[in-house]
Every structure is written in C-alpha cells, then in structure tokens.
Scaffold this motif. Structure first.
Motif, PDB file in Angstrom:
ATOM      1  N   CYS A   1       3.298  10.337  -9.377  1.00 52.08           N
ATOM      2  CA  CYS A   1       2.694  10.604 -10.685  1.00 52.08           C
ATOM      3  C   CYS A   1       1.904  11.910 -10.657  1.00 52.08           C
ATOM      4  O   CYS A   1       2.012  12.732 -11.573  1.00 52.08           O
ATOM      5  N   ALA A   2       1.120  12.113  -9.611  1.00 54.43           N
ATOM      6  CA  ALA A   2       0.343  13.348  -9.483  1.00 54.43           C
ATOM      7  C   ALA A   2       1.266  14.559  -9.381  1.00 54.43           C
ATOM      8  O   ALA A   2       1.017  15.601  -9.999  1.00 54.43           O
TER       9      ALA A   2
ATOM     10  N   ILE B   1       3.804   5.921  -5.240  1.00 48.72           N
ATOM     11  CA  ILE B   1       3.955   5.999  -6.701  1.00 48.72           C
ATOM     12  C   ILE B   1       2.855   6.865  -7.303  1.00 48.72           C
ATOM     13  O   ILE B   1       3.117   7.720  -8.160  1.00 48.72           O
ATOM     14  N   LEU B   2       1.619   6.679  -6.849  1.00 49.71           N
ATOM     15  CA  LEU B   2       0.518   7.526  -7.334  1.00 49.71           C
ATOM     16  C   LEU B   2       0.764   8.998  -6.992  1.00 49.71           C
ATOM     17  O   LEU B   2       0.532   9.895  -7.812  1.00 49.71           O
ATOM     18  N   SER B   3       1.264   9.246  -5.783  1.00 53.62           N
ATOM     19  CA  SER B   3       1.590  10.607  -5.373  1.00 53.62           C
ATOM     20  C   SER B   3       2.681  11.193  -6.271  1.00 53.62           C
ATOM     21  O   SER B   3       2.611  12.358  -6.682  1.00 53.62           O
TER      22      SER B   3
ATOM     23  N   THR C   1       0.831  -1.204   0.000  1.00 59.27           N
ATOM     24  CA  THR C   1       0.000   0.000   0.000  1.00 59.27           C
ATOM     25  C   THR C   1       0.866   1.256   0.000  1.00 59.27           C
ATOM     26  O   THR C   1       0.591   2.204  -0.733  1.00 59.27           O
TER      27      THR C   1
ATOM     28  N   ILE D   1       2.227   1.666  -3.561  1.00 60.45           N
ATOM     29  CA  ILE D   1       1.192   2.073  -4.525  1.00 60.45           C
ATOM     30  C   ILE D   1       0.874   3.555  -4.381  1.00 60.45           C
ATOM     31  O   ILE D   1       0.865   4.302  -5.358  1.00 60.45           O
ATOM     32  N   PHE D   2       0.622   3.985  -3.148  1.00 59.83           N
ATOM     33  CA  PHE D   2       0.204   5.368  -2.960  1.00 59.83           C
ATOM     34  C   PHE D   2       1.357   6.367  -3.080  1.00 59.83           C
ATOM     35  O   PHE D   2       1.142   7.511  -3.505  1.00 59.83           O
TER      36      PHE D   2
END
Length: 138
Positions: free
Chosen positions: A73-74, A69-71, A63, A66-67
């Motif tokens: 990307c954003a 990496i998403l952060s 988790t 994932i988050f």
C-alpha cells in the motif's frame, strides 16, 4: 555484495524517472501507475516462479502478510505521488526529493525498529535532508 544490488537499485530508479517522465506525457498518472504496476507484477512473479519460490507462500505468517500488504500500500501511494510529481515538475528536482525517503527511512528505523546510528549515518541523513530543502526552494 549488498552494495552492488543497492547501486543497481539506484541505477534502475534513475532510469525509472527518465522513462516515466517521457511515458506520462499527456497520460493520466493513475493509469500510468496501474500499467507500471502490472509490468512489475508480471516480472516479480516470473522471477519467483523461475526460482521455485512460489511454494513458500504457505510458510508466510499472519505478520508477514500484514506487513507485506502495508508495504505494498505504501509503495502504491508512493508511486502515485511520484508520477504526479514527475508530471508537474522536473526530473532533476523530483527524483532527488523523492530520495528524501532515505533520510526518512533512517529516522523511522531508529524510532520503530530501535536501530542505532553512527555519526556517518547521522551526517549522511542530515546532508540528504539539507539537499532536499535546497532543491525544494531552488
């Protein structure tokens, strides 16, 4: 103590806008973002290594990964859009509108993180939104 770091963050964000506006003159904004990202990468890892935190990478959960990496990307998409906006617009308009992210973060925190707001936070978010609207149409 948190507010000291928040004020420092705001100060460095302000410098970012000024330095970037000068630095992107005649430069592809995607290239400028890539250069900025490399600098940030080097500084961030230097701090992690200096503080001995590199060994805690193995403790990250799926988790976390994932988050984070998403952060990332954003953040990257935000920077690309920010640099393009700075190249096309005035810092005095782009930077404050970029801070509309504060009000959006408040809204998203309520929706997704189930945070509760007090009246001061609601008024503050509404003032930020109102100010952004004024600057967009100024």
């Amino acid at each position: 103590m948190w507010w000291i770091f928040a004020l420092l963050s705001a100060f460095f964000a302000a410098l970012t806008a000024i330095f970037a506006k000068v630095g992107i003159k005649g430069v592809d904004t995607d290239l400028a973002t890539a250069i900025r990202t490399v600098v940030i990468l080097l500084i961030a890892w230097a701090i992690v290594i200096f503080r001995g935190g590199e060994w805690s990478v193995s403790g990250l959960t799926k988790t976390n990964w994932i988050f984070l990496i998403l952060s990332g990307c954003a953040t990257g998409l935000s920077w690309i859009c920010y640099f393009k906006a700075l190249q096309l617009g005035k810092v005095s308009q782009v930077a404050p509108i970029d801070k509309l992210s504060v009000a959006l973060a408040i809204i998203l925190a309520v929706v997704f993180l189930k945070e509760t707001l007090n009246i001061k936070q609601i008024i503050g978010a509404l003032l930020i939104i109102s100010g952004s609207i004024v600057l967009i149409f100024a």
